[in-house]
Enzyme design. Structure first.
Site, mmCIF file in Angstrom:
data_model
loop_
_atom_site.group_PDB
_atom_site.id
_atom_site.type_symbol
_atom_site.label_atom_id
_atom_site.label_comp_id
_atom_site.label_asym_id
_atom_site.label_seq_id
_atom_site.Cartn_x
_atom_site.Cartn_y
_atom_site.Cartn_z
ATOM 1 N N LYS A 1 -6.210 4.022 7.018
ATOM 2 C CA LYS A 1 -7.162 2.922 7.178
ATOM 3 C C LYS A 1 -7.973 3.066 8.460
ATOM 4 O O LYS A 1 -9.191 2.842 8.469
ATOM 5 C CB LYS A 1 -6.418 1.581 7.176
ATOM 6 C CG LYS A 1 -5.852 1.185 5.819
ATOM 7 C CD LYS A 1 -5.080 -0.133 5.915
ATOM 8 C CE LYS A 1 -4.505 -0.542 4.569
ATOM 9 N NZ LYS A 1 -3.770 -1.825 4.644
ATOM 10 N N CYS B 1 16.949 0.217 2.342
ATOM 11 C CA CYS B 1 16.725 -0.880 1.394
ATOM 12 C C CYS B 1 18.029 -1.387 0.775
ATOM 13 O O CYS B 1 18.028 -2.413 0.093
ATOM 14 C CB CYS B 1 15.769 -0.445 0.285
ATOM 15 S SG CYS B 1 14.073 -0.185 0.839
ATOM 16 N N GLU C 1 1.920 5.213 -0.488
ATOM 17 C CA GLU C 1 2.085 5.507 0.929
ATOM 18 C C GLU C 1 2.824 4.387 1.658
ATOM 19 O O GLU C 1 2.763 3.229 1.265
ATOM 20 C CB GLU C 1 0.727 5.741 1.601
ATOM 21 C CG GLU C 1 -0.223 4.557 1.586
ATOM 22 C CD GLU C 1 -1.084 4.471 0.334
ATOM 23 O OE1 GLU C 1 -2.142 3.840 0.407
ATOM 24 O OE2 GLU C 1 -0.684 5.016 -0.723
ATOM 25 N N ASN D 1 12.465 4.577 7.052
ATOM 26 C CA ASN D 1 11.030 4.788 7.262
ATOM 27 C C ASN D 1 10.705 6.111 7.942
ATOM 28 O O ASN D 1 10.311 6.152 9.110
ATOM 29 C CB ASN D 1 10.446 3.628 8.075
ATOM 30 C CG ASN D 1 10.498 2.313 7.335
ATOM 31 O OD1 ASN D 1 9.782 2.104 6.364
ATOM 32 N ND2 ASN D 1 11.381 1.430 7.771
ATOM 33 N N TYR E 1 14.701 -1.231 -5.992
ATOM 34 C CA TYR E 1 14.888 0.081 -5.370
ATOM 35 C C TYR E 1 16.178 0.109 -4.542
ATOM 36 O O TYR E 1 16.947 1.069 -4.587
ATOM 37 C CB TYR E 1 13.678 0.400 -4.499
ATOM 38 C CG TYR E 1 13.736 1.727 -3.788
ATOM 39 C CD1 TYR E 1 13.577 2.922 -4.486
ATOM 40 C CD2 TYR E 1 13.916 1.788 -2.409
ATOM 41 C CE1 TYR E 1 13.614 4.145 -3.835
ATOM 42 C CE2 TYR E 1 13.957 3.008 -1.749
ATOM 43 C CZ TYR E 1 13.802 4.184 -2.463
ATOM 44 O OH TYR E 1 13.848 5.386 -1.799
ATOM 45 N N ARG F 1 10.231 -2.736 11.942
ATOM 46 C CA ARG F 1 10.857 -1.636 11.212
ATOM 47 C C ARG F 1 11.292 -0.550 12.194
ATOM 48 O O ARG F 1 10.815 -0.474 13.320
ATOM 49 C CB ARG F 1 9.884 -1.012 10.193
ATOM 50 C CG ARG F 1 9.494 -1.906 9.022
ATOM 51 C CD ARG F 1 10.656 -2.164 8.104
ATOM 52 N NE ARG F 1 10.253 -2.911 6.917
ATOM 53 C CZ ARG F 1 10.177 -4.242 6.869
ATOM 54 N NH1 ARG F 1 10.472 -4.965 7.937
ATOM 55 N NH2 ARG F 1 9.826 -4.841 5.757
#
Length: 326
Positions: free
Chosen positions: A198, A118, A189, A176, A147, A218
């Site tokens: 999900k 990030c 999460e 990640n 962040y 990602r």
């Protein structure tokens, strides 16, 4: 045998790292404000329930310690970090500041800081499939959320403590990290765990909601590879930031793999109003290969199979708990 402190040892990366170090025969102290019940086996020498936003607690945690892996942080997935900026900045800056001060006072030999992808600029992450981010790309600075700014500031603070007090520092920029025993519900999460949950909760046939249009890309790294890369960095002589990441894939493709693993017939629904972060973020691992001799070994398919199996088990456990009313 070394005496090692893992802050954030009750969390995902910290607990897996502590377990590996403990198995290697080191004295491992873990410190955290809370501990989850996912890991049942013994994975540390000493467990300290403590708030590391307080300097006195950081001094206690680092007493008699040779090396610190600093993972303690207020963090979560994109939904969390894009909505809770002030608390993240406040808590993490206090933790990092006090941990560095305690490291100086207690003469800790080496300090590793867990940074993040990030920190990289918005301008380099505007389209899916953007070029892999190299460590030097962090400047000129323009992270896309609080962040990221907090992590970049902490990196600069480490460099200042290195210059002024001679601390031997290491900086790892994670991309990640995912795997069993990560947070899978409650709002903190990240994408792999959220999608696994999900799909597990969905009926068959059923549907799941994907945040954004699913095209964002990602880099994902399985937890075992992450731990190996992190320890390799700590034990190396390299004191500048290093990326630890893995395979690049779109969120939509990530969902498709998980759906395939589940064996269910699932329809994907897209929520274009939900936060999705930058459009393209990938790790260039050239430096990690060069200075650490490290690269990820576990494929995304295999890592997701292990992750889905664990999260599916936890979802079933949650259902039984709800049915029993306990």
């Amino acid at each position: 045998m070394e005496r090692i402190l893992v802050t954030g040892g009750g969390g995902f990366i910290g607990s897996h790292l502590a377990s590996q170090l403990y198995q290697q025969g080191h004295f491992v102290r873990i410190a955290d404000i809370e501990f989850r019940d996912y890991i049942q086996e013994k994975y540390c020498s000493e467990k300290v329930n403590i708030d590391l936003r307080i300097l006195e607690n950081c001094l206690k945690a680092t007493e008699g310690i040779d090396k610190v892996y600093n993972f303690a942080a207020n963090l979560g997935g994109i939904g969390f970090i894009s909505s809770v900026s002030a608390d993240i900045m406040h808590d993490n800056i206090l933790i990092n500041t006090h941990m560095l001060e305690a490291t100086v006072r207690n003469k800790v030999k080496r300090f590793l800081f867990s940074s993040s992808a990030c920190v990289y600029p918005n301008s380099m992450q505007t389209s899916p499939g953007s070029a892999g981010l190299k460590e030097e790309d962090a400047y000129p600075a323009d992270p896309n959320e609080a962040y990221g700014w907090e992590k970049l500031f902490a990196e600069e603070m480490l460099k200042a403590y290195q210059k002024d007090y001679g601390i031997d520092i290491r900086i790892v920029r994670y991309q990640n990290i995912y795997g069993p025993e990560e947070i899978y519900k409650g709002g903190r999460e990240k994408a792999p765990a959220a999608l696994c949950r999900k799909v597990s909760e969905a009926s068959n046939p059923g549907n799941i909601t994907i945040w954004g249009d699913g095209k964002a890309t990602r880099s994902f790294c399985y937890i075992d590879d992450c731990v190996e890369g992190t320890i390799a960095l700590m034990e190396s002589a390299y004191d500048k930031p290093v990326n630890v990441g893995g395979d690049r894939i779109s969120i939509e493709e990530l969902a498709d793999i998980i759906i395939g693993i589940s064996g269910k017939k699932i329809t994907k629904i897209y929520d274009l109003s939900a936060p999705e972060g930058v459009k393209g973020r990938d790790a260039d691992l050239t430096l990690a290969r060069k200075v650490l001799g490290w690269q990820p070994e576990i494929s995304l398919n295999e890592g997701l199979k292990r992750t889905y199996r664990w999260i599916n088990m936890m979802v079933e456990r949650d259902r039984k708990t709800e049915r029993s009313g306990t």
